[in-house]
Design a protein around this motif. Structure first.
Motif: not given
Length: 206
Positions: A44-61
């Motif tokens: 978490p300390r290495r990431v200043r902001s997070l952009t997630s594009i056309m992705s998912t938190p789970s293969p089942h979602a």
């Protein structure tokens, strides 16, 4: 699976070490979005902001459509020209129906990719890594950095439900969806992507 998303997230943290960067604004698309999520969870300390594009938190979602899965797992190409044609067929299925398909660019990139390293088994290894990595939803709730989720409303490979689930799991995440966008980044939308990410990084940097 020979490797997991966490392994690739650790590789990304190692790259930051090699570059001498304490942290970075992280943007990932598709599987890269999953890796970016894992990086924000594990480092978490290495990431200043997070952009997630056309992705998912789970293969089942957000399971892919049958047509998208068939295109992605197409037959092994015996030569370079066949690999290029197969790539065009794949992007015709999973690309953005609301925007012209840049066939020249796809063919050029497919040829360069073939010349660099044609390894059809790599797709299967990546898919195995995604499935074996499980569900990140509970862990995403601990992310504290500003987050942005971009997703196409006509994505057959990672349907919109994946973006909705990602944004719903990360506290305060902003979700922006795009009609007519599939599982690619249409050039006419680039200014909107850039503007949204620029706004996010400005907030993160205070």
């Amino acid at each position: 699976a020979p490797y997991l998303l966490d392994d690739m997230a650790d590789d990304a943290a190692g790259l930051l070490d090699a570059l001498g960067w304490e942290s970075a604004h992280v943007v990932g698309a598709s599987m890269g979005g999953m890796i970016a999520q894992s990086l924000a969870i594990r480092h978490p300390r290495r990431v200043r902001s997070l952009t997630s594009i056309m992705s998912t938190p789970s293969p089942h979602a957000a399971p892919p459509s049958e047509a998208a899965m068939a295109a992605l797992m197409g037959p092994v190409s015996p030569d370079r020209e066949t690999a290029i044609r197969q790539s065009l067929v794949t992007w015709e299925v999973i690309g953005s129906p609301g925007y012209p398909l840049d066939r020249e660019r796809i063919a050029r990139v497919a040829g360069l990719s073939y010349d660099r390293s044609y390894d059809p088994a790599g797709t299967a290894r990546q898919l195995a890594g995604i499935i074996a990595s499980g569900d990140r939803t509970p862990l995403l709730k601990d992310i504290e950095v500003p987050a942005l989720v971009l997703h196409g409303e006509d994505d057959q490979l990672v349907p919109l439900a994946g973006g909705v689930a990602t944004a719903g799991a990360i506290p305060g995440a902003r979700l922006i969806t795009f009609p007519g966008m599939g599982h690619d980044l249409p050039r006419p939308l680039w200014p909107e992507f850039v503007a949204a990410i620029d706004e996010l990084t400005a907030v993160a940097d205070g």
